[in-house]
Motif scaffolding. Structure first.
Motif, PDB file in Angstrom:
ATOM      1  N   LEU A 164      -0.078 -10.132 -15.164  1.00  0.00           N
ATOM      2  CA  LEU A 164       1.736 -10.088 -15.908  1.00  0.00           C
ATOM      3  C   LEU A 164       1.145  -9.243 -17.235  1.00  0.00           C
ATOM      4  O   LEU A 164       2.064  -8.565 -17.474  1.00  0.00           O
ATOM      5  CB  LEU A 164       0.905 -11.257 -17.423  1.00  0.00           C
ATOM      6  CG  LEU A 164       1.860 -12.481 -16.838  1.00  0.00           C
ATOM      7  CD1 LEU A 164       1.372 -13.162 -17.540  1.00  0.00           C
ATOM      8  CD2 LEU A 164       2.576 -12.664 -16.183  1.00  0.00           C
ATOM      9  N   THR A 165      -0.002  -8.039 -16.688  1.00  0.00           N
ATOM     10  CA  THR A 165       0.141  -6.803 -17.767  1.00  0.00           C
ATOM     11  C   THR A 165       0.747  -6.143 -16.956  1.00  0.00           C
ATOM     12  O   THR A 165      -0.019  -5.900 -15.770  1.00  0.00           O
ATOM     13  CB  THR A 165      -1.848  -6.682 -18.350  1.00  0.00           C
ATOM     14  OG1 THR A 165      -2.296  -6.806 -18.607  1.00  0.00           O
ATOM     15  CG2 THR A 165      -1.697  -5.304 -19.031  1.00  0.00           C
ATOM     16  N   PRO A 166       1.471  -5.092 -17.383  1.00  0.00           N
ATOM     17  CA  PRO A 166       2.188  -3.586 -16.340  1.00  0.00           C
ATOM     18  C   PRO A 166       1.155  -3.235 -15.984  1.00  0.00           C
ATOM     19  O   PRO A 166       0.526  -2.014 -16.895  1.00  0.00           O
ATOM     20  CB  PRO A 166       3.662  -3.712 -17.570  1.00  0.00           C
ATOM     21  CG  PRO A 166       3.900  -5.447 -18.336  1.00  0.00           C
ATOM     22  CD  PRO A 166       2.439  -5.244 -18.331  1.00  0.00           C
ATOM     23  N   GLY A 167       1.415  -2.844 -14.669  1.00  0.00           N
ATOM     24  CA  GLY A 167       1.187  -1.160 -14.673  1.00  0.00           C
ATOM     25  C   GLY A 167       1.605  -0.711 -13.278  1.00  0.00           C
ATOM     26  O   GLY A 167       2.771  -0.741 -13.607  1.00  0.00           O
ATOM     27  N   PRO A 168       1.053   0.543 -13.323  1.00  0.00           N
ATOM     28  CA  PRO A 168       1.398   1.416 -11.943  1.00  0.00           C
ATOM     29  C   PRO A 168       2.340   0.757 -10.698  1.00  0.00           C
ATOM     30  O   PRO A 168       3.373   1.161 -10.289  1.00  0.00           O
ATOM     31  CB  PRO A 168       0.853   1.922 -11.707  1.00  0.00           C
ATOM     32  CG  PRO A 168      -0.726   2.366 -12.011  1.00  0.00           C
ATOM     33  CD  PRO A 168      -0.447   0.913 -13.193  1.00  0.00           C
ATOM     34  N   ALA A 169       1.534  -0.949 -10.285  1.00  0.00           N
ATOM     35  CA  ALA A 169       2.676  -1.117  -9.106  1.00  0.00           C
ATOM     36  C   ALA A 169       4.227  -1.791  -9.673  1.00  0.00           C
ATOM     37  O   ALA A 169       5.038  -1.870  -9.134  1.00  0.00           O
ATOM     38  CB  ALA A 169       2.202  -2.395  -8.687  1.00  0.00           C
ATOM     39  N   VAL A 170       3.782  -2.764 -11.171  1.00  0.00           N
ATOM     40  CA  VAL A 170       5.222  -2.918 -11.775  1.00  0.00           C
ATOM     41  C   VAL A 170       5.865  -2.019 -12.093  1.00  0.00           C
ATOM     42  O   VAL A 170       7.342  -2.224 -11.671  1.00  0.00           O
ATOM     43  CB  VAL A 170       4.025  -3.987 -12.885  1.00  0.00           C
ATOM     44  CG1 VAL A 170       5.879  -4.522 -14.069  1.00  0.00           C
ATOM     45  CG2 VAL A 170       3.855  -5.029 -12.746  1.00  0.00           C
ATOM     46  N   VAL A 171       5.914  -1.381 -12.395  1.00  0.00           N
ATOM     47  CA  VAL A 171       6.851   0.237 -12.713  1.00  0.00           C
ATOM     48  C   VAL A 171       7.172   0.496 -11.000  1.00  0.00           C
ATOM     49  O   VAL A 171       8.720   0.795 -11.016  1.00  0.00           O
ATOM     50  CB  VAL A 171       5.877   1.787 -12.896  1.00  0.00           C
ATOM     51  CG1 VAL A 171       6.971   3.197 -13.036  1.00  0.00           C
ATOM     52  CG2 VAL A 171       5.054   1.468 -14.668  1.00  0.00           C
ATOM     53  N   TYR A 172       6.390   0.560  -9.726  1.00  0.00           N
ATOM     54  CA  TYR A 172       7.308   1.012  -8.898  1.00  0.00           C
ATOM     55  C   TYR A 172       7.920  -0.309  -8.582  1.00  0.00           C
ATOM     56  O   TYR A 172       9.342  -0.104  -7.984  1.00  0.00           O
ATOM     57  CB  TYR A 172       5.902   1.055  -7.168  1.00  0.00           C
ATOM     58  CG  TYR A 172       6.427   0.889  -6.367  1.00  0.00           C
ATOM     59  CD1 TYR A 172       7.196   2.422  -5.902  1.00  0.00           C
ATOM     60  CD2 TYR A 172       6.989  -0.169  -5.525  1.00  0.00           C
ATOM     61  CE1 TYR A 172       7.289   2.103  -4.450  1.00  0.00           C
ATOM     62  CE2 TYR A 172       7.137  -0.179  -4.825  1.00  0.00           C
ATOM     63  CZ  TYR A 172       7.320   1.007  -3.715  1.00  0.00           C
ATOM     64  OH  TYR A 172       7.409   1.128  -2.498  1.00  0.00           O
ATOM     65  N   LEU A 173       7.929  -1.218  -8.666  1.00  0.00           N
ATOM     66  CA  LEU A 173       8.677  -2.142  -8.545  1.00  0.00           C
ATOM     67  C   LEU A 173       9.804  -2.275  -9.241  1.00  0.00           C
ATOM     68  O   LEU A 173      10.527  -2.980  -8.379  1.00  0.00           O
ATOM     69  CB  LEU A 173       8.129  -4.140  -8.045  1.00  0.00           C
ATOM     70  CG  LEU A 173       6.723  -3.949  -7.321  1.00  0.00           C
ATOM     71  CD1 LEU A 173       5.804  -5.228  -7.922  1.00  0.00           C
ATOM     72  CD2 LEU A 173       7.905  -4.171  -6.121  1.00  0.00           C
ATOM     73  N   LEU A 174       9.865  -1.951 -10.672  1.00  0.00           N
ATOM     74  CA  LEU A 174      11.544  -2.292 -11.690  1.00  0.00           C
ATOM     75  C   LEU A 174      11.878  -0.984 -11.204  1.00  0.00           C
ATOM     76  O   LEU A 174      13.079  -1.032 -11.392  1.00  0.00           O
ATOM     77  CB  LEU A 174      10.216  -1.970 -12.866  1.00  0.00           C
ATOM     78  CG  LEU A 174      10.025  -3.288 -13.226  1.00  0.00           C
ATOM     79  CD1 LEU A 174       9.347  -2.616 -14.755  1.00  0.00           C
ATOM     80  CD2 LEU A 174      10.580  -4.473 -13.119  1.00  0.00           C
ATOM     81  N   THR A 175      11.531  -0.223 -10.385  1.00  0.00           N
ATOM     82  CA  THR A 175      11.990   1.785 -10.760  1.00  0.00           C
ATOM     83  C   THR A 175      12.500   0.854  -9.179  1.00  0.00           C
ATOM     84  O   THR A 175      13.828   1.594  -8.866  1.00  0.00           O
ATOM     85  CB  THR A 175      11.425   2.324  -9.935  1.00  0.00           C
ATOM     86  OG1 THR A 175      10.644   2.455 -11.372  1.00  0.00           O
ATOM     87  CG2 THR A 175      11.741   3.584 -10.239  1.00  0.00           C
ATOM     88  N   ARG A 176      12.313   0.195  -7.959  1.00  0.00           N
ATOM     89  CA  ARG A 176      12.867  -0.008  -6.965  1.00  0.00           C
ATOM     90  C   ARG A 176      14.609  -1.088  -7.542  1.00  0.00           C
ATOM     91  O   ARG A 176      14.944  -0.771  -6.402  1.00  0.00           O
ATOM     92  CB  ARG A 176      11.803  -1.133  -5.540  1.00  0.00           C
ATOM     93  CG  ARG A 176      11.110  -0.101  -4.846  1.00  0.00           C
ATOM     94  CD  ARG A 176      11.992   0.878  -3.849  1.00  0.00           C
ATOM     95  NE  ARG A 176      11.259   1.888  -2.880  1.00  0.00           N
ATOM     96  CZ  ARG A 176      11.832   2.283  -2.291  1.00  0.00           C
ATOM     97  NH1 ARG A 176      12.867   2.094  -2.172  1.00  0.00           N
ATOM     98  NH2 ARG A 176      10.788   2.740  -1.334  1.00  0.00           N
ATOM     99  N   THR A 177      14.038  -1.847  -7.904  1.00  0.00           N
ATOM    100  CA  THR A 177      14.762  -2.819  -7.619  1.00  0.00           C
ATOM    101  C   THR A 177      16.389  -2.716  -8.934  1.00  0.00           C
ATOM    102  O   THR A 177      17.256  -2.847  -8.792  1.00  0.00           O
ATOM    103  CB  THR A 177      14.073  -3.989  -8.985  1.00  0.00           C
ATOM    104  OG1 THR A 177      12.913  -4.561  -8.593  1.00  0.00           O
ATOM    105  CG2 THR A 177      15.078  -5.945  -9.143  1.00  0.00           C
ATOM    106  N   LEU A 178      15.595  -1.942  -9.722  1.00  0.00           N
ATOM    107  CA  LEU A 178      16.834  -1.027 -10.770  1.00  0.00           C
ATOM    108  C   LEU A 178      17.835  -0.226  -9.596  1.00  0.00           C
ATOM    109  O   LEU A 178      19.423  -0.480  -9.807  1.00  0.00           O
ATOM    110  CB  LEU A 178      15.962  -0.378 -11.729  1.00  0.00           C
ATOM    111  CG  LEU A 178      16.200  -1.442 -13.155  1.00  0.00           C
ATOM    112  CD1 LEU A 178      14.696  -1.003 -14.668  1.00  0.00           C
ATOM    113  CD2 LEU A 178      17.022  -2.331 -13.424  1.00  0.00           C
ATOM    114  N   ALA A 179      16.996   0.534  -8.777  1.00  0.00           N
ATOM    115  CA  ALA A 179      18.234   2.005  -7.770  1.00  0.00           C
ATOM    116  C   ALA A 179      18.480   1.288  -6.854  1.00  0.00           C
ATOM    117  O   ALA A 179      19.665   1.006  -7.090  1.00  0.00           O
ATOM    118  CB  ALA A 179      17.010   2.198  -8.058  1.00  0.00           C
ATOM    119  N   GLN A 180      17.684  -0.385  -6.593  1.00  0.00           N
ATOM    120  CA  GLN A 180      17.940  -0.848  -5.462  1.00  0.00           C
ATOM    121  C   GLN A 180      19.089  -2.239  -5.259  1.00  0.00           C
ATOM    122  O   GLN A 180      19.243  -3.183  -3.541  1.00  0.00           O
ATOM    123  CB  GLN A 180      17.487  -0.406  -3.851  1.00  0.00           C
ATOM    124  CG  GLN A 180      17.172   0.978  -3.913  1.00  0.00           C
ATOM    125  CD  GLN A 180      16.264   1.382  -2.734  1.00  0.00           C
ATOM    126  OE1 GLN A 180      14.744   1.055  -3.113  1.00  0.00           O
ATOM    127  NE2 GLN A 180      16.517   1.965  -1.957  1.00  0.00           N
TER     128      GLN A 180
END
Length: 219
Positions: free
Chosen positions: A23-39
């Protein structure tokens, strides 16, 4: 298979620790959120699966001694580390190159077509797999919950798979939440274009962070 699991008090501690770490946001969460918001949601969920498979590969690698190799061979660690950083930067550059072409189609839906989902999954898999710090994390974390009464390899593989499943579940929740926000952002005419710029910048930043960071990092 049950004989490979620790006794319930220790298993409960493992599940609780896994949930907190996931649950603690790390680099993988940043990557996933970026993908989701963009695509969009499809790309985000495909990335969750790719990241989970990459993390599972690292868990298996840790179980068979890959982490030990990284621990004693700075060259092996450095090569894989910079390969992962370079791939993130490559994804960022590709996103920035596509930002200009998105100006004329800013109102188009951001969801990736089904044919491109496999490519998104592959990107998530490689981003996660090419992170040797994940293997080191598993090598340090999993032995805390194993016992000498069962196969160390079997225990490590099973616990690693459970951790990946927990992380994939929480990652999917992050993605589903972000997809709601993304659908609202698409109502703004220039959101998609600026989303691509944000995506490219985030990927390049993650690549730089990966290259410059030390050996300790969360999955």
């Amino acid at each position: 298979m049950t004989d490979l699991l620790p006794a319930w008090p220790l298993l409960g501690a493992f599940l609780a620790a896994s949930l907190v770490l996931a649950l603690t946001p790390g680099p993988a969460v940043v990557y996933l959120l970026t993908r989701t918001l963009a695509q969009g949601r499809r790309a985000g969920l495909a990335s969750v699966l790719g990241v989970a498979l990459g993390n599972l590969g690292n868990a298996l690698g840790a179980a068979i001694g890959l982490a030990a190799l990284f621990a004693v061979s700075s060259l092996a660690f450095t090569v894989v580390k910079y390969a992962g950083a370079a791939y993130l930067v490559y994804l960022g550059v590709q996103a920035l190159r596509g930002a200009s072409s998105a100006i004329a189609e800013a109102d188009a839906p951001a969801e990736v077509p089904p044919a491109a989902t496999g490519r998104v999954l592959r990107d998530g898999f490689l981003v996660a797999l090419l992170n040797p710090k994940t293997a080191l994390f598993f090598a340090a974390f999993l032995p805390q919950f194993t016992s000498a009464s069962a196969s160390p390899l079997g225990q490590s593989v099973l616990l690693g798979a459970i951790f990946v499943a927990v992380a994939a579940t929480t990652d999917a929740l992050y993605v589903l939440t972000a997809s709601v926000l993304a659908s609202r952002l698409r109502r703004i005419g220039s959101a998609r274009r600026w989303g691509r710029y944000a995506t490219g910048t985030a990927f390049i930043g993650l690549g730089a962070w990966t290259a410059l960071s030390g050996t300790r990092a969360k999955v």
